[in-house]
Design an enzyme around this catalytic site. Structure first.
Site, short mmCIF file in Angstrom:
data_model
loop_
_atom_site.label_atom_id
_atom_site.label_comp_id
_atom_site.label_asym_id
_atom_site.label_seq_id
_atom_site.Cartn_x
_atom_site.Cartn_y
_atom_site.Cartn_z
N ASP A 57 -48.48 -0.13 55.34
CA ASP A 57 -49.23 0.91 55.22
C ASP A 57 -49.11 2.15 56.03
OD1 ASP A 57 -51.32 2.29 53.57
OD2 ASP A 57 -52.65 1.08 54.63
N ASN A 105 -51.69 1.55 43.21
CA ASN A 105 -50.58 2.68 43.48
C ASN A 105 -50.04 3.19 42.35
OD1 ASN A 105 -49.19 0.63 46.38
ND2 ASN A 105 -51.07 1.94 46.45
C1 FPP Z 1 -47.94 2.51 51.68
O1 FPP Z 1 -48.10 3.78 52.27
C2 FPP Z 1 -46.59 2.18 51.11
C3 FPP Z 1 -46.33 2.23 49.75
C4 FPP Z 1 -47.27 2.43 48.64
C5 FPP Z 1 -44.97 2.20 49.30
C6 FPP Z 1 -44.00 1.43 49.98
C7 FPP Z 1 -42.67 1.18 49.38
C8 FPP Z 1 -41.52 1.23 49.83
C9 FPP Z 1 -41.33 1.58 51.30
C10 FPP Z 1 -40.25 0.83 48.97
C11 FPP Z 1 -40.13 -0.52 49.09
C12 FPP Z 1 -39.04 -0.82 48.01
C13 FPP Z 1 -38.25 -2.18 47.92
C14 FPP Z 1 -37.58 -2.48 46.88
C15 FPP Z 1 -38.37 -3.12 49.12
P1 FPP Z 1 -49.09 4.63 51.78
O2 FPP Z 1 -48.43 5.41 50.48
O3 FPP Z 1 -50.35 4.12 51.24
O4 FPP Z 1 -49.61 5.59 52.93
P2 FPP Z 1 -51.04 5.96 53.38
O5 FPP Z 1 -51.72 4.80 53.59
O6 FPP Z 1 -50.74 6.94 54.67
O7 FPP Z 1 -51.54 6.89 52.20
MG MG Z 2 -52.02 3.40 52.05
#
Ligand code: FPP
Ligand code: MG
Length: 278
Positions: A57, A105
């Site tokens: 996260d 998401n």
């Molecule tokens: C959380 O940060 C992350 C995500 C919602 C996406 C993570 C996905 C990947 C890195 C791709 C992985 C893919 C594979 C196939 C392994 P956030 O967007 O919630 O960030 P925030 O909390 O700062 O808003």
């Molecule tokens: Mg997040």
């Protein structure tokens, strides 16, 4: 107006000869590597979690603070994930489940969801080609309501699962379009159908048999769940399976996770007394 602190920093900078900075960087790097090696050796001698869950996260917050678009945060997040998986395999951790995308998401702006699907597809394709996956014999699976994903992402997921299904040394589960409540509901529906058709008796439903209907069928429950970004909640991750997991929350964004942060999480796990309610 320049604050007192800023003023004193500026005057220190003026006094500091130019050659100090590289020496200071080198020294800091050396101290970091020394500490990392010590921590690594101490952790290696302890009891290793067999299965860890990772809630990656903070990608977007990290990107925002770095002046980047959210997708770049996710891209850096993916690069970090590859590093972390390598650390896990080096430490002999058998199973890793990552929370890549929750069902919530998918409610994000259309463009971000499209970019996330593309990144996930690239991710599964890289997994297919990654020699570490084949060297460590990692079986890759996707957990979630996969029908909510795009057709091309689904095709890549099928290919990755198919290509690695014969591997049994390590497991990598990617929770994608995943929600813990949705998982429990899906399991309940399958069980209800099995009971209605006479394939399962009502008395046969217990914790053990229920687990067999979850997406994680056949996996051990996670020993340790790590979440970055300072948020201290599960957000629906492995709700059933985490009943006796240890939790470790870190106050840093996923893309900036260092090996020492990860090793500290393992060390804390090793110091905890697990009694499973007994
Ligand atoms: C959380 O940060 C992350 C995500 C919602 C996406 C993570 C996905 C990947 C890195 C791709 C992985 C893919 C594979 C196939 C392994 P956030 O967007 O919630 O960030 P925030 O909390 O700062 O808003
Ligand atoms: Mg997040």
């Amino acid at each position: 107006m320049v604050s007192k602190d800023r003023m004193s920093q500026t005057s220190v900078k003026k006094l500091k000869p130019k050659f100090i900075a590289p020496i200071q960087n080198w020294l800091e790097g050396w101290v970091y590597r020394y500490y990392e090696r010590r921590l690594n050796n101490s952790v290696k001698g302890g009891k290793m979690p067999r299965h860890i869950g990772l809630i990656l996260d903070g990608n977007r917050r990290w990107a925002r603070e770095a002046g980047l678009e959210p997708i770049h945060g996710h891209e850096f997040g993916f690069e970090k994930l590859k590093e972390v998986l390598k650390w896990c395999w080096e430490l002999g951790i058998d199973a890793v489940t990552i929370y890549a995308l929750s069902t919530e998401n998918l409610e994000r702006p259309k463009e971000e969801v499209r970019q996330l699907f593309n990144l996930a597809e690239k991710g599964f394709r890289e997994i297919l080609e990654n020699e570490e996956i084949h060297k460590n014999q990692v079986r890759v699976r996707a957990l979630g309501r996969l029908d909510l994903l795009s057709e091309s992402l689904n095709a890549t997921i099928r290919e990755a699962s198919e290509r690695t299904k014969g591997y049994s040394k390590k497991k990598l589960n990617v929770a994608i379009a995943y929600g813990g409540r949705a998982e429990i509901i899906d399991a309940t529906r399958t069980i209800a159908r099995a009971v209605a058709s006479g394939k399962l008796k009502l008395e046969e439903i217990d914790e053990k048999s229920f687990s067999r209907f979850l997406y994680t069928e056949g996996d051990e429950d996670p020993d340790l769940i790590i979440r970055t970004s300072g948020e201290e909640r599960l957000s629906g991750f492995l709700l059933w399976q985490s009943a006796y997991s240890e939790f470790y929350f870190m106050d840093i964004y996923w893309p900036e996770l260092r090996k020492i942060d990860f090793l500290r999480a393992i060390r804390t796990f090793q110091q905890r007394q697990r009694r499973f309610g007994r």
